[in-house]
Scaffold this motif. Structure first.
Motif, PDB file in Angstrom:
ATOM      1  N   PHE A  48      10.714  -1.826  12.786  1.00 53.96           N
ATOM      2  CA  PHE A  48      11.496  -0.857  12.621  1.00 53.96           C
ATOM      3  C   PHE A  48      12.444  -0.904  11.378  1.00 53.96           C
ATOM      4  N   CYS A  49      13.017  -1.902  10.397  1.00 49.76           N
ATOM      5  CA  CYS A  49      13.731  -1.683   9.729  1.00 49.76           C
ATOM      6  C   CYS A  49      12.632  -1.097   8.238  1.00 49.76           C
ATOM      7  N   PHE A  50      12.128  -1.875   8.322  1.00 50.93           N
ATOM      8  CA  PHE A  50      11.133  -1.829   7.295  1.00 50.93           C
ATOM      9  C   PHE A  50      10.397  -0.444   7.216  1.00 50.93           C
ATOM     10  N   SER A  51      10.114  -0.251   8.375  1.00 45.95           N
ATOM     11  CA  SER A  51       9.571   1.527   7.936  1.00 45.95           C
ATOM     12  C   SER A  51      10.373   2.055   7.937  1.00 45.95           C
ATOM     13  N   SER A 109      28.794  -3.889  27.972  1.00 46.12           N
ATOM     14  CA  SER A 109      28.406  -3.744  28.848  1.00 46.12           C
ATOM     15  C   SER A 109      26.554  -3.146  29.006  1.00 46.12           C
ATOM     16  N   LEU A 110      26.426  -2.558  27.929  1.00 42.70           N
ATOM     17  CA  LEU A 110      25.496  -1.590  28.097  1.00 42.70           C
ATOM     18  C   LEU A 110      24.093  -2.192  27.544  1.00 42.70           C
ATOM     19  N   TYR A 111      22.920  -2.856  27.799  1.00 38.29           N
ATOM     20  CA  TYR A 111      22.000  -4.333  27.467  1.00 38.29           C
ATOM     21  C   TYR A 111      20.882  -3.723  26.784  1.00 38.29           C
ATOM     22  N   GLU A 112      21.153  -3.002  25.077  1.00 40.98           N
ATOM     23  CA  GLU A 112      20.313  -2.862  24.649  1.00 40.98           C
ATOM     24  C   GLU A 112      18.708  -3.796  24.136  1.00 40.98           C
ATOM     25  N   LEU A 113      18.343  -3.735  22.700  1.00 39.43           N
ATOM     26  CA  LEU A 113      17.803  -4.812  23.078  1.00 39.43           C
ATOM     27  C   LEU A 113      17.749  -6.084  22.915  1.00 39.43           C
ATOM     28  N   THR A 114      18.837  -6.138  21.968  1.00 36.98           N
ATOM     29  CA  THR A 114      19.831  -7.988  21.813  1.00 36.98           C
ATOM     30  C   THR A 114      20.135  -8.117  23.216  1.00 36.98           C
ATOM     31  N   GLY A 115      20.852  -7.815  23.939  1.00 34.81           N
ATOM     32  CA  GLY A 115      21.377  -8.081  24.901  1.00 34.81           C
ATOM     33  C   GLY A 115      20.305  -8.067  26.252  1.00 34.81           C
ATOM     34  N   ALA A 116      19.458  -7.106  25.874  1.00 35.35           N
ATOM     35  CA  ALA A 116      18.356  -7.348  27.268  1.00 35.35           C
ATOM     36  C   ALA A 116      18.167  -8.683  27.480  1.00 35.35           C
ATOM     37  N   ALA A 128      13.605  -9.720  16.976  1.00 35.95           N
ATOM     38  CA  ALA A 128      13.636  -9.217  15.599  1.00 35.95           C
ATOM     39  C   ALA A 128      12.491  -9.514  14.990  1.00 35.95           C
ATOM     40  N   LEU A 129      11.524  -9.575  15.544  1.00 36.26           N
ATOM     41  CA  LEU A 129       9.892  -9.121  14.457  1.00 36.26           C
ATOM     42  C   LEU A 129      10.081  -6.632  14.543  1.00 36.26           C
ATOM     43  N   ILE A 130      10.833  -6.586  16.815  1.00 36.11           N
ATOM     44  CA  ILE A 130      10.956  -5.543  16.626  1.00 36.11           C
ATOM     45  C   ILE A 130      11.787  -4.667  15.662  1.00 36.11           C
TER      46      ILE A 130
END
Lengths: 367, 247
Positions: A346-349, A310-317, A340-342
């Protein structure tokens, strides 16, 4: 027999140019029968699908936050869902009127992360900067001081939570992983077995169960009256989990350093810790930069699992934003593509940064 | 003979339970003495000199270096290592550090010398091995001979009383052996105590005060180079000399 004089042959350029676009295309796309055939096949597939994709994603898409238009049009993507819901997707359940706070906090945090990656900031005072920025981050997010209203951690969510969880767990997991990796190679049996058991235990269970334990089981063992915030418990859970994997990556690097390096350091009078810090770790870590960044990227994406507690990070939100609204629920794909773009940014950076770091740390190996 | 700087008293060592690598080693080295140790591979000669700075631990007997007895006491080992410089067959330079950083590492971190002073000292040693112009390169950018000279300079930065050389020229291309030997010969002329494991018999004749011949973990014969090469006493030494000088 008379001695011959040495006749020097001057160097000449190669007869066929190997550089340039045409040479590259010839060599890489049409280099042989198989290569040519696969180039043509892949080209045909792209020609078939790319126009369809662009039709859906761009030309027939609905860009405005207008649910009726999305339902009516029916063919293209409905980017309107992002326009309508982006504040919930990015900030989760954080009080709507106060969302400038997570925005500023996140920007500060990103600035700190970027600064930490640049050579200019690699000095002891960076630690002070971290403490300062983290304090401001928590003040902005939590409030309850200097005129900001209090926002409980269970209302935190979206991108700020993703960035907080991943950057803190990575920063805490790294030194822990180094110690565990050294511990697994220690000559003291107690330390060695402790580190081995830790790594094997953590690797033996999925992250989800670690999170469940941190969230639901851990409080049962706490003395009554003492409670640790769920966010902190989850953060520690992710840290311990990431550190176990990272420790094995680092141990791989340690194994690659020949014993003779340690012997040379010993003859120079260096102590165990001096040897590890000055001789072994710099070389070992340089070898495993790709593996380390791999672990970091994993950890970053693994934070999406905290939804289960129940912590709503990006995917949860995102689920939070769409599940509760029947008008927009059909457009999950667009929503997922957006986050996915977000994630990709981050991952590509991190991947690109890994390449740069490899160049920096491998200076000694360039002949 | 003045007070010996190194004393081996019935020193024994085993690898595992069965391999008796050093057997009843009795040996004394006088200050300033230059010793060449030779023998077939596996005879224990490297192990012998590696015991002197406790890279290898002996299990029986006593080993005293400049008045300090080597034992499980870590402090004694640290003390001895400050007095003993070592040069390895494979150079063992630190590839991630520049030549200068390789040299200043120990003075700065072990002797706590200020950086500037350590660098001056390092440059002096690099001058001594005639390689000062390479100070800011990384070891792998240098030739084998140059790397070994850097390794010698690095050991000298400890201002050691004793220098140990473990086959210092065995990993070098033939044309680079001389430049390294020249540096060692020059050191030898300056009166530092020196133990050198090598098969360079020309070098042994030129600089050694004593040649020690080892076989199967024992000291078989020791003598002046002249006597050792002209009149080897033991059949094992004769056999060995005929093999290495015969080709």
């Amino acid at each position: 027999m008379t001695a011959q004089t040495f006749q020097r042959i001057p160097p000449r350029p190669a007869p066929v140019k190997t550089g340039g676009a045409i040479a590259w295309i010839r060599a890489n796309l049409f280099g042989g029968r198989t290569t040519t055939l696969s180039t043509l096949a892949i080209g045909a597939i792209l020609l078939w699908y790319l126009p369809q994709f662009f039709n859906w994603a761009v030309f027939e898409a609905v860009w405005l936050p207008d649910a009726d238009a999305c339902h009516a049009a029916g063919v293209g993507a409905c980017w309107g869902v992002v326009a309508e819901k982006y504040r919930i997707i990015i900030f989760g359940r954080y009080p709507f009127g106060e969302q400038w706070r997570p925005l500023v906090a996140t920007l500060l945090m990103l600035a700190l992360l970027i600064a930490s990656c640049t050579r200019m900031f690699w000095r002891p005072s960076l630690a002070v900067l971290w403490i300062a920025v983290l304090s401001v981050f928590f003040w902005l997010m939590y409030g309850n001081a200097f005129g900001l209203t209090k926002v409980e951690t269970d209302r935190w969510g979206g991108l700020p939570l993703t960035i907080l969880l991943s950057s803190l767990s990575i920063v805490m997991a790294f030194p822990l992983a180094v110690l565990v990796a050294l511990g697994r190679r220690s000559e003291l049996p107690a330390i060695r077995s402790f580190c081995t058991i830790y790594v094997e235990l953590i690797r033996g269970v999925p992250l989800i169960s670690v999170l469940f334990m941190a969230s639901f089981m851990f409080p049962l063992f706490m003395p009554p009256g003492l409670s640790i915030d769920v966010l902190v418990r989850v953060l520690l859970g992710i840290t311990l989990f990431a550190a176990a994997y990272l420790a094995e990556v680092i141990r791989g690097g340690l194994q690659a350093i020949p014993k003779s390096q340690v012997e040379a350091a010993a003859t120079l009078g260096l102590s165990y810790w001096q040897t590890q810090r000055k001789i072994v770790l710099p070389q070992a870590l340089a070898i495993v930069v790709p593996g380390i960044i791999n672990s970091f990227i994993s950890t970053f994406k693994d934070t999406s699992l905290v939804t289960v507690v129940s912590l709503y990070e990006l995917t949860g939100a995102l689920s939070l934003a769409l599940n509760s609204d029947a008008d927009w629920r059909p457009y999950k794909i667009e929503g997922y593509l957006f986050i996915a773009l977000i994630y990709f940014v981050f991952c590509f950076s991190m991947s690109r940064y890994s390449r740069w770091i490899e160049k920096q740390v491998n200076k000694g190996n360039q002949r | 003979m003045s007070e010996p700087i190194i004393t081996f008293d019935k020193v024994n060592k085993w690898y595992g339970d069965d391999f008796h690598v050093l057997r009843d080693i009795d040996m004394q080295v006088a200050p300033g003495e230059r010793i060449v140790i030779c023998g077939p591979s596996g005879s224990g000669k490297s192990t012998l000199i590696r015991c002197i700075n406790r890279l290898e631990e002996h299990q029986q007997g006593r080993l005293i270096v400049d008045g300090i007895e080597l034992s499980d006491d870590v402090k004694a080992t640290d003390q001895v290592r400050k007095k003993v410089g070592m040069v390895f067959q494979q150079f063992n330079l630190f590839p991630h550090l520049t030549v200068l950083e390789n040299l200043t590492l120990s003075p700065m971190w072990v002797s706590k010398m200020p950086k500037k002073e350590a660098e001056e000292k390092a440059m002096q040693q690099l001058e001594r091995v005639q390689i000062a112009e390479q100070a800011h390169k990384y070891p792998l950018q240098l030739s084998g001979g140059q790397q070994q000279r850097v390794a010698i300079a690095r050991a000298l930065c400890l201002t050691p009383k004793i220098m140990l050389f473990d086959e210092p020229t065995s990993a070098l291309d033939p044309e680079m052996i001389k430049e390294v030997l020249d540096v060692i010969v020059e050191l030898a002329e300056q009166g530092i105590t020196m133990l050198c494991v090598t098969h360079e018999m020309g070098f042994a004749k030129a600089v050694a005060d004593r040649v020690i011949f080892m076989d199967q973990g024992q000291i078989v014969e020791q003598n002046t180079p002249h006597e050792f090469f002209q009149h080897p006493q033991n059949e094992r030494s004769r056999d060995f000399l005929s093999k290495i000088l015969g080709h």
